[in-house]
Design a protein around this motif. Sequence first.
Motif, PDB file in Angstrom:
ATOM      1  N   SER A 175       0.837  -1.194   0.000  1.00  0.00           N
ATOM      2  CA  SER A 175       0.000   0.000   0.000  1.00  0.00           C
ATOM      3  C   SER A 175       0.873   1.246   0.000  1.00  0.00           C
ATOM      4  O   SER A 175       2.058   1.190   0.298  1.00  0.00           O
ATOM      5  CB  SER A 175      -0.918   0.008   1.219  1.00  0.00           C
ATOM      6  N   GLY A 176       0.255   2.372  -0.304  1.00  0.00           N
ATOM      7  CA  GLY A 176       0.956   3.645  -0.240  1.00  0.00           C
ATOM      8  C   GLY A 176       1.667   4.031  -1.522  1.00  0.00           C
ATOM      9  O   GLY A 176       2.554   4.878  -1.505  1.00  0.00           O
ATOM     10  N   GLY A 221       2.122   5.946  -4.993  1.00  0.00           N
ATOM     11  CA  GLY A 221       1.650   7.219  -5.509  1.00  0.00           C
ATOM     12  C   GLY A 221       2.254   7.517  -6.860  1.00  0.00           C
ATOM     13  O   GLY A 221       3.291   6.971  -7.223  1.00  0.00           O
ATOM     14  N   ARG A 271       6.786   4.069  -4.269  1.00  0.00           N
ATOM     15  CA  ARG A 271       6.406   3.882  -2.867  1.00  0.00           C
ATOM     16  C   ARG A 271       6.370   5.255  -2.203  1.00  0.00           C
ATOM     17  O   ARG A 271       7.177   6.123  -2.504  1.00  0.00           O
ATOM     18  CB  ARG A 271       7.419   2.989  -2.163  1.00  0.00           C
ATOM     19  N   GLY A 272       5.439   5.446  -1.314  1.00  0.00           N
ATOM     20  CA  GLY A 272       5.369   6.740  -0.645  1.00  0.00           C
ATOM     21  C   GLY A 272       4.029   6.949   0.006  1.00  0.00           C
ATOM     22  O   GLY A 272       3.432   6.026   0.542  1.00  0.00           O
ATOM     23  N   GLU A 273       3.539   8.145  -0.078  1.00  0.00           N
ATOM     24  CA  GLU A 273       2.319   8.535   0.602  1.00  0.00           C
ATOM     25  C   GLU A 273       1.095   8.526  -0.289  1.00  0.00           C
ATOM     26  O   GLU A 273       0.138   9.233  -0.026  1.00  0.00           O
ATOM     27  CB  GLU A 273       2.506   9.931   1.213  1.00  0.00           C
ATOM     28  N   ARG A 298      -2.268   6.887  -2.455  1.00  0.00           N
ATOM     29  CA  ARG A 298      -3.492   6.191  -2.044  1.00  0.00           C
ATOM     30  C   ARG A 298      -3.755   4.935  -2.865  1.00  0.00           C
ATOM     31  O   ARG A 298      -4.876   4.453  -2.909  1.00  0.00           O
ATOM     32  CB  ARG A 298      -4.687   7.117  -2.180  1.00  0.00           C
ATOM     33  N   ARG A 326      -6.622   1.745  -2.812  1.00  0.00           N
ATOM     34  CA  ARG A 326      -6.240   1.123  -1.542  1.00  0.00           C
ATOM     35  C   ARG A 326      -7.333   0.205  -0.986  1.00  0.00           C
ATOM     36  O   ARG A 326      -7.069  -0.907  -0.573  1.00  0.00           O
ATOM     37  CB  ARG A 326      -5.903   2.191  -0.513  1.00  0.00           C
TER      38      ARG A 326
END
Length: 168
Positions: free
Chosen positions: A72-73, A75, A97-99, A101, A146
């Motif tokens: 998950s995560g 972006g 990978r990161g913040e 959704r 997500r």
Amino acid sequence: MSLASRTREAVRRHPFLYEALRAGVVNYTAAARYLDLGADDHEAVVAALRRYAEDLPEYDPVGTGARVSMESGLGETDRDGDPAEALLAVGDTALVRGEGRLTGILATGDVDAEALAHVLGHLRAQGVTVRAAGVAGEALLVVVERRAGADAVRAVEAALETVPATAD
């Protein structure tokens, strides 16, 4: 062009019908109506479909044995960053990978474009919307929202267990 040739060509324009013929799960009369080849005699199209089905390789779900994981995560970003960081990059967009959704479902092992097509069909049948997808080397990635992650993992695992042998 013969009716048999026109029938084979029409089936190849509809991959779902091609696979159903391989699997032996077709109502030939309904398929003949669906193809609508303009033949006066639907029974001749039915016969052509039956003969074509007999010539096709059997639908043999061999599976891939690929390992499936979820991350998950994810972006979206532009491709100006480090390309090694991207899980998938197409055109000017990269998924990293990161913040974000999004959730990535990654399958590693014996995967190819045929496996990806099979996975996408399973996800469509499960009502899971795919935001991005790709396959290269021994990795296959599908990206979903997500909230769809758990359903997507189950669908990808099921699809990879039933990938049919390639029909060459």
